[in-house]
Each structure stands twice: as structure tokens, then as C-alpha cells.
Design a protein around this motif. Structure first.
Motif, PDB file in Angstrom:
ATOM      1  N   ARG A 119       0.393  -3.038   4.079  1.00 24.11           N
ATOM      2  CA  ARG A 119       1.833  -2.861   4.258  1.00 24.11           C
ATOM      3  C   ARG A 119       2.494  -4.193   3.874  1.00 24.11           C
ATOM      4  N   PRO A 120       3.712  -4.147   3.280  1.00 24.81           N
ATOM      5  CA  PRO A 120       4.333  -5.404   2.821  1.00 24.81           C
ATOM      6  C   PRO A 120       4.349  -6.495   3.894  1.00 24.81           C
ATOM      7  N   LYS A 121       4.689  -6.132   5.138  1.00 22.23           N
ATOM      8  CA  LYS A 121       4.747  -7.184   6.160  1.00 22.23           C
ATOM      9  C   LYS A 121       3.363  -7.765   6.445  1.00 22.23           C
ATOM     10  N   ASP A 157      20.544  -3.707   7.833  1.00 24.88           N
ATOM     11  CA  ASP A 157      19.486  -3.006   7.108  1.00 24.88           C
ATOM     12  C   ASP A 157      19.599  -3.281   5.615  1.00 24.88           C
ATOM     13  N   LEU A 158      18.613  -2.802   4.878  1.00 23.39           N
ATOM     14  CA  LEU A 158      18.614  -2.982   3.426  1.00 23.39           C
ATOM     15  C   LEU A 158      19.570  -1.990   2.792  1.00 23.39           C
ATOM     16  N   VAL A 159      20.282  -2.480   1.815  1.00 23.62           N
ATOM     17  CA  VAL A 159      21.226  -1.646   1.067  1.00 23.62           C
ATOM     18  C   VAL A 159      20.912  -1.826  -0.409  1.00 23.62           C
ATOM     19  N   SER A 160      20.885  -0.706  -1.128  1.00 21.25           N
ATOM     20  CA  SER A 160      20.702  -0.837  -2.573  1.00 21.25           C
ATOM     21  C   SER A 160      21.899  -0.209  -3.271  1.00 21.25           C
ATOM     22  N   SER A 161      21.915   1.110  -3.400  1.00 19.02           N
ATOM     23  CA  SER A 161      23.068   1.758  -4.046  1.00 19.02           C
ATOM     24  C   SER A 161      24.247   1.863  -3.084  1.00 19.02           C
ATOM     25  N   TYR A 207      12.360  -5.749  -9.857  1.00 14.35           N
ATOM     26  CA  TYR A 207      12.412  -4.416  -9.247  1.00 14.35           C
ATOM     27  C   TYR A 207      12.533  -4.598  -7.740  1.00 14.35           C
ATOM     28  N   GLY A 208      12.777  -3.510  -7.036  1.00 17.90           N
ATOM     29  CA  GLY A 208      12.963  -3.593  -5.580  1.00 17.90           C
ATOM     30  C   GLY A 208      14.237  -4.347  -5.219  1.00 17.90           C
ATOM     31  N   ASP A 209      15.246  -4.237  -6.073  1.00 17.18           N
ATOM     32  CA  ASP A 209      16.502  -4.953  -5.812  1.00 17.18           C
ATOM     33  C   ASP A 209      17.234  -4.335  -4.625  1.00 17.18           C
ATOM     34  N   CYS A 210      17.578  -5.144  -3.673  1.00 19.86           N
ATOM     35  CA  CYS A 210      18.370  -4.680  -2.540  1.00 19.86           C
ATOM     36  C   CYS A 210      18.936  -5.897  -1.823  1.00 19.86           C
ATOM     37  N   ARG A 211      19.773  -5.673  -0.847  1.00 18.31           N
ATOM     38  CA  ARG A 211      20.299  -6.786  -0.053  1.00 18.31           C
ATOM     39  C   ARG A 211      20.215  -6.412   1.410  1.00 18.31           C
ATOM     40  N   SER A 238       0.812  -1.215   0.000  1.00 22.56           N
ATOM     41  CA  SER A 238       0.000   0.000   0.000  1.00 22.56           C
ATOM     42  C   SER A 238       0.845   1.263   0.000  1.00 22.56           C
ATOM     43  N   LYS A 239       2.106   1.125   0.406  1.00 19.66           N
ATOM     44  CA  LYS A 239       2.954   2.327   0.480  1.00 19.66           C
ATOM     45  C   LYS A 239       4.413   1.932   0.252  1.00 19.66           C
ATOM     46  N   GLY A 240       5.259   2.956   0.239  1.00 24.74           N
ATOM     47  CA  GLY A 240       6.676   2.677   0.048  1.00 24.74           C
ATOM     48  C   GLY A 240       7.008   2.522  -1.424  1.00 24.74           C
ATOM     49  N   ARG A 241       8.273   2.291  -1.702  1.00 23.06           N
ATOM     50  CA  ARG A 241       8.725   2.268  -3.089  1.00 23.06           C
ATOM     51  C   ARG A 241       8.176   1.084  -3.873  1.00 23.06           C
ATOM     52  N   MET A 242       7.755   0.016  -3.175  1.00 25.45           N
ATOM     53  CA  MET A 242       7.232  -1.145  -3.901  1.00 25.45           C
ATOM     54  C   MET A 242       5.847  -0.865  -4.480  1.00 25.45           C
ATOM     55  N   ALA A 243       5.118   0.058  -3.870  1.00 28.41           N
ATOM     56  CA  ALA A 243       3.718   0.261  -4.246  1.00 28.41           C
ATOM     57  C   ALA A 243       3.569   0.666  -5.715  1.00 28.41           C
ATOM     58  N   VAL A 260       5.474  -8.907  -2.804  1.00 25.26           N
ATOM     59  CA  VAL A 260       6.311  -8.193  -1.825  1.00 25.26           C
ATOM     60  C   VAL A 260       7.774  -8.549  -2.071  1.00 25.26           C
ATOM     61  N   GLY A 261       8.673  -7.874  -1.342  1.00 29.98           N
ATOM     62  CA  GLY A 261      10.098  -8.183  -1.460  1.00 29.98           C
ATOM     63  C   GLY A 261      10.425  -9.513  -0.782  1.00 29.98           C
ATOM     64  N   LEU A 262      11.450 -10.187  -1.305  1.00 30.73           N
ATOM     65  CA  LEU A 262      11.869 -11.460  -0.704  1.00 30.73           C
ATOM     66  C   LEU A 262      12.348 -11.262   0.737  1.00 30.73           C
ATOM     67  N   ASP A 263      12.865 -10.066   1.022  1.00 30.15           N
ATOM     68  CA  ASP A 263      13.316  -9.774   2.396  1.00 30.15           C
ATOM     69  C   ASP A 263      12.146  -9.896   3.378  1.00 30.15           C
ATOM     70  N   ILE A 264      11.005  -9.362   2.967  1.00 29.75           N
ATOM     71  CA  ILE A 264       9.829  -9.374   3.835  1.00 29.75           C
ATOM     72  C   ILE A 264       9.251 -10.786   3.937  1.00 29.75           C
ATOM     73  N   VAL A 265       9.314 -11.517   2.820  1.00 29.11           N
ATOM     74  CA  VAL A 265       8.832 -12.908   2.840  1.00 29.11           C
ATOM     75  C   VAL A 265       9.655 -13.713   3.847  1.00 29.11           C
ATOM     76  N   GLU A 308      19.810 -11.550  -0.567  1.00 26.39           N
ATOM     77  CA  GLU A 308      19.585 -10.670  -1.713  1.00 26.39           C
ATOM     78  C   GLU A 308      18.077 -10.656  -1.935  1.00 26.39           C
ATOM     79  N   SER A 309      17.558  -9.491  -2.263  1.00 25.80           N
ATOM     80  CA  SER A 309      16.103  -9.407  -2.387  1.00 25.80           C
ATOM     81  C   SER A 309      15.670  -8.682  -3.652  1.00 25.80           C
ATOM     82  N   GLN A 310      14.513  -9.046  -4.135  1.00 24.13           N
ATOM     83  CA  GLN A 310      13.793  -8.274  -5.151  1.00 24.13           C
ATOM     84  C   GLN A 310      12.322  -8.648  -5.019  1.00 24.13           C
TER      85      GLN A 310
HETATM   86  N1  LIG Z   1      16.880   1.209  -1.043  1.00 27.27           N
HETATM   87  C1  LIG Z   1      16.117   0.296  -1.610  1.00 27.27           C
HETATM   88  N2  LIG Z   1      16.215   0.064  -2.904  1.00 27.27           N
HETATM   89  C2  LIG Z   1      15.437  -0.850  -3.503  1.00 27.27           C
HETATM   90  N3  LIG Z   1      14.520  -1.594  -2.862  1.00 27.27           N
HETATM   91  C3  LIG Z   1      14.370  -1.386  -1.580  1.00 27.27           C
HETATM   92  C4  LIG Z   1      15.163  -0.432  -0.881  1.00 27.27           C
HETATM   93  N4  LIG Z   1      14.789  -0.424   0.386  1.00 27.27           N
HETATM   94  C5  LIG Z   1      13.806  -1.322   0.472  1.00 27.27           C
HETATM   95  N5  LIG Z   1      13.562  -1.921  -0.699  1.00 27.27           N
HETATM   96  C6  LIG Z   1      12.542  -2.956  -1.005  1.00 27.27           C
HETATM   97  O1  LIG Z   1      11.297  -2.311  -0.963  1.00 27.27           O
HETATM   98  C7  LIG Z   1      10.503  -2.867   0.073  1.00 27.27           C
HETATM   99  C8  LIG Z   1       9.693  -1.769   0.693  1.00 27.27           C
HETATM  100  O2  LIG Z   1      10.562  -0.830   1.296  1.00 27.27           O
HETATM  101  P1  LIG Z   1      10.100   0.641   1.623  1.00 27.27           P
HETATM  102  O3  LIG Z   1      11.154   1.274   2.428  1.00 27.27           O
HETATM  103  O4  LIG Z   1       9.699   1.321   0.381  1.00 27.27           O
HETATM  104  O5  LIG Z   1       8.800   0.400   2.426  1.00 27.27           O
HETATM  105  P2  LIG Z   1       8.684   0.125   3.950  1.00 27.27           P
HETATM  106  O6  LIG Z   1      10.028  -0.290   4.463  1.00 27.27           O
HETATM  107  O7  LIG Z   1       7.508  -0.765   4.092  1.00 27.27           O
HETATM  108  O8  LIG Z   1       8.294   1.507   4.441  1.00 27.27           O
HETATM  109  P3  LIG Z   1       9.013   2.264   5.613  1.00 27.27           P
HETATM  110  O9  LIG Z   1      10.475   2.173   5.313  1.00 27.27           O
HETATM  111  O10 LIG Z   1       8.461   3.622   5.510  1.00 27.27           O
HETATM  112  O11 LIG Z   1       8.613   1.496   6.833  1.00 27.27           O
HETATM  113  C9  LIG Z   1      11.493  -3.542   1.008  1.00 27.27           C
HETATM  114  O12 LIG Z   1      10.894  -4.582   1.726  1.00 27.27           O
HETATM  115  C10 LIG Z   1      12.531  -4.047   0.045  1.00 27.27           C
HETATM  116  O13 LIG Z   1      12.110  -5.268  -0.549  1.00 27.27           O
END
Ligand SMILES: Nc1ncnc2c1ncn2[C@@H]1O[C@H](COP(=O)(O)OP(=O)(O)OP(=O)(O)O)[C@@H](O)[C@H]1O
Ligand SMILES: O=P(O)(O)OC[C@H]1O[C@H](OP(=O)(O)OP(=O)(O)O)[C@H](O)[C@@H]1O
Ligand SMILES: [Mg+2]
Length: 380
Positions: A96-98, A219-223, A138-142, A53-58, A114-119, A242-244
């Protein structure tokens, strides 16, 4: 249900208990459950897909579905339920993803993106969660451990070196701030690292070491920009996963709820067709030759020109001195975007001219490989 981590080995300081669920054993006390009790398959008729519902994945998720001709129709951005007209009997629920993962486990959702990290964090290895497509691109991060670049950590560059630092003892453990309170302790335990204490935090974790709240973060790292800007560094062996973005389903729903398997098949076909096409261009060119076979042989002699199932070679007819003949041929092949320039060079080397490049929208294979995998995971 979340399992609390052993307080002896990994003391866990939980800031708020809102994301934990408890089931009381006592009859007199009220029970607090996370969603549908017992994760049973309820009698509802609709199939439910959970989207962030929110965040960059939405927005990226809606974009991907639109590219697969599965546009989500939401009457009002504040409404949490929506529809995908192409998929009948399907409700989209924005969560929310979680919560998407939690509701898949409780049986309140059937499918989710959702992201594999959250799964991994909220699914905690549950057998009821099935990853249908693990690479939506998309949503690539580690998920990584990061430590300060300065002070006592200046010469520490690996997990092994971090674990061996004399500073960490039973009384004074390495303090790690993270939002991943399941995966963090599990990773430390799996790597045999003792004397670690985790604390939870929800955002701007990168500030914790400089504020003296933690020694390290997970924490999650992308760039990597946020780490660098906060004078933190990743360490060798410190990547937890590693997540996407991924399409996930409830095993119970796939097996028991009418229509879930069929809807999953359609979504998977559309996703795979789109994602495969994203990586390819269609290349058309003209080529002189004595026959279609001879032209095909020249094309197939080049490593980057094989296409998906070999080249399509069609004669281009012209009339000369009253006689119709084919002096040259039109060829059509798919080439990976990454190999485009190499392919053009190889085409030219074998006499190709008038090369046209067009984007591809979908590639539908006879059968999606992931569909077979899904059926075998379900024992079907
Ligand atoms: N910097 C990033 N670059 C790419 N993908 C990311 C990054 N940070 C997180 N993600 C992915 O996007 C998902 C959602 O992250 P995002 O921060 O947008 O939402 P959120 O963590 O639910 O919101 P909030 O951080 O406000 O609690 C993460 O679970 C992860 O899979
Ligand atoms: O390696 P980078 O490309 O710099 O990205 C990493 C940052 O992105 C995420 O934070 P987000 O932007 O979601 O903010 P948040 O802390 O509010 O979750 C993550 O928690 C990192 O802080
Ligand atoms: Mg975030």
C-alpha cells in the motif's frame, strides 16, 4: 514513527490505531514496531523497490515503468514480489502507498514510487527520505480543505474567513474529517488557526459534513467533481499541498547499500529520458535555400523552432544537367507538443514544406539534472 498531535490544541479522535506504531519503554511489555527495528540497513543483498499494490497509482506506475523499458514481471497478480529483468539484483515489492513510505523509513525498502501526498504525510519531514524525481507526471491531485457551499458557510470563501467564524471555540472547535492526520494539524498550526479538532476517516470523506460528522474535510481533490457532487467547495488558502507521483529513496540505502545508487541512476536516466520525450514531437520538413547556414539562420529567426540544441540541417542532393547539387535541405527539430501548431505556422512562414510530425520515445541528455541534485543532497 508517527507523532501524535497535541491533544489540547488539536484533539485527535482516532478511529483505529492500526496505522500507528509504538515502542514501549518498559522491558516487561512486548514491543510493537513498524518494520525493521531502528531503520537500520540490514544485511540483505537485494535492492528493494516498493510499488503501490492497489488504487489508481498501481496500474499507472506499471505503465510508466513499461514505457521506460522497465517492465515489471509478476508471475501471479496475487504475489507481492516481482522483478524487473533489466535491473539485476532488484526486487519489486507491492505494498500500500503508505506502507511503501513506512518501509523506506524502517529500512525494509530502498526505493519507492508513491504520491508526494503520501511521502509528506507518512514521511513527516524525515531527513532519511530523499525525493529523487518529484514529477512523474501522473497521480496529479492536491490536498485541500473543503467546506459546505450552504448554511453558515455560504459566504465563507477563504481560510481566513473560516478561521474567523464566531462559531469555533475551545469547547466547540471546527471539526475536520481527514485521512491526513499529520499534515492537517500541522497546516492549521502553521497558519495559526486555533479551535480545530481532527477526526480520522478512510474513505468517502465528502459525506461527513452532510452526515453531521464534521464541519469541513481535508482530502485529495483532482477534478473537483466529488466535491461538487457533495455540495462542498474549496477555499482560498486552503490547499495544503500539490501532489503527483514521485520516485523516493532512503538516504541510508543510497549511501550504504551496494548498488542502490547505480540502480537509482539508471532508473532516473530512463524516467527523465521518457518524460522529456513525452512533451515533444520530432518535426521534419524540407526547405529551399542557398546553404545549410542560410537555412539554419531562417529557422533560428523563429522563436518556436530552436529545437533542443538547434536544428539539424542536411542537404538533399539531386542531379540536374549532369551536376549534383543541393537546392533544398531537410531539417529536423524537436518542438514542445504544446507549441506544435505555432511551430508549423512559423515553419511555413519561412518556406518549410512537406512537414512530418513523429512521436519521440526518449531524449537522453548528457547528464540528467536531477542526478546532480541527488548527489549534492547526499553530499557526494
Ligand atoms: N482523485 C485523484 N486523482 C488523481 N490522483 C489521486 C486522486 N486521489 C488520489 N490520488 C493519488 O493517488 C494515490 C493513491 O490513491 P488511491 O485512492 O488510488 O489509493 P488509496 O487512497 O491508497 O486507496 P483507498 O482510497 O482505497 O484507501 C494518492 O496517494 C494520491 O497521490
Ligand atoms: O476531485 P475528484 O477527481 O473527484 O477526485 C477526488 C476523489 O478521489 C479520491 O477518492 P477515491 O476515488 O480514491 O476514493 P476513496 O474515497 O475510496 O479513496 C479522493 O479521496 C476524492 O474523494
Ligand atoms: Mg483513495
Amino acid at each position: 514513527m508517527l507523532t501524535m498531535i497535541s491533544p489540547i490544541r488539536f484533539p485527535l479522535y482516532v478511529k483505529s490505531g492500526t496505522h500507528c506504531c509504538f515502542a514501549s519503554a518498559s522491558i516487561s511489555e512486548p514491543q510493537v514496531l513498524n518494520g525493521n527495528p531502528g531503520g537500520t540497513v540490514s544485511s540483505r543483498q537485494e535492492i528493494r523497490l516498493g510499488l503501490p499494490s492497489k488504487g489508481r497509482m498501481a496500474s499507472d506506475t506499471l505503465e510508466l515503468l513499461k514505457d521506460c523499458q522497465l517492465s515489471v514481471k509478476q508471475v501471479n497478480p496475487r504475489q507481492y514480489v516481482a522483478h524487473i529483468p533489466q535491473l539485476s539484483n532488484l526486487e519489486v515489492w507491492f505494498q500500500r502507498p503508505k506502507d511503501v513510505v513506512r518501509k523506506l523509513l524502517s529500512g525494509d525498502l530502498d526505493l519507492g514510487i508513491v504520491g508526494l501526498d503520501i511521502v509528506s504525510e507518512f514521511g513527516q519531514g524525515s531527513e532519511d527520505l530523499i525525493i529523487v524525481h518529484e514529477a512523474l507526471d501522473y497521480g496529479d491531485c492536491r490536498l485541500s480543505i473543503a467546506i459546505p457551499q450552504y448554511g453558515i458557510f455560504e459566504n465563507v470563501n477563504s481560510l481566513e474567513e473560516l478561521a474567523k467564524m464566531p462559531q469555533w471555540t475551545e469547547e466547540k472547535p471546527l471539526r475536520v474529517a481527514t485521512g491526513f492526520t499529520y499534515l492537517g494539524p500541522k497546516f492549521m498550526k502553521d497558519n495559526g488557526i486555533k479551535h480545530v479538532a481532527f477526526s480520522t476517516a478512510d474513505g468517502a470523506l465528502e459525506a461527513a459534513p452532510a452526515m453531521g460528522i464534521a464541519d469541513a474535510i481535508l482530502d485529495l481533490v483532482s477534478s473537483g467533481t466529488t466535491l461538487k457532487e457533495n455540495n462542498l467547495k474549496e477555499i482560498e488558502g486552503g490547499t495544503v499541498l500539490e501532489s503527483q507521483a514521485a520516485l523516493v529513496a532512503s538516504r541510508k540505502s543510497l549511501i550504504s547499500r551496494t548498488g542502490v545508487l547505480e540502480t537509482t541512476h539508471e532508473m532516473l536516466e530512463r524516467l527523465e529520458a521518457h518524460l522529456r520525450a513525452m512533451g515533444q514531437f520530432t518535426v521534419t520538413a524540407n526547405m529551399r535555400g542557398s546553404s545549410a547556414e542560410e537555412v539554419a539562420e531562417r529557422i533560428l529567426s523563429q522563436p518556436s523552432l530552436a529545437g533542443l540544441q538547434g536544428p539539424t540541417v542536411s542537404p538533399v542532393f539531386c542531379k540536374r544537367d549532369g551536376k549534383v547539387s543541393a537546392d533544398y535541405y531537410a531539417i529536423v527539430i524537436c518542438v514542445p507538443k504544446k507549441a506544435l501548431y505555432k511551430s508549423i505556422q512559423q515553419l511555413r512562414a519561412i518556406g518549410g514544406s512537406g512537414v512530418l510530425i513523429s512521436p519521440l520515445t526518449y531524449i537522453f541528455d548528457e547528464e540528467t539534472p536531477r542526478w546532480r541534485q541527488l548527489l549534492s543532497k547526499l553530499g557526494l
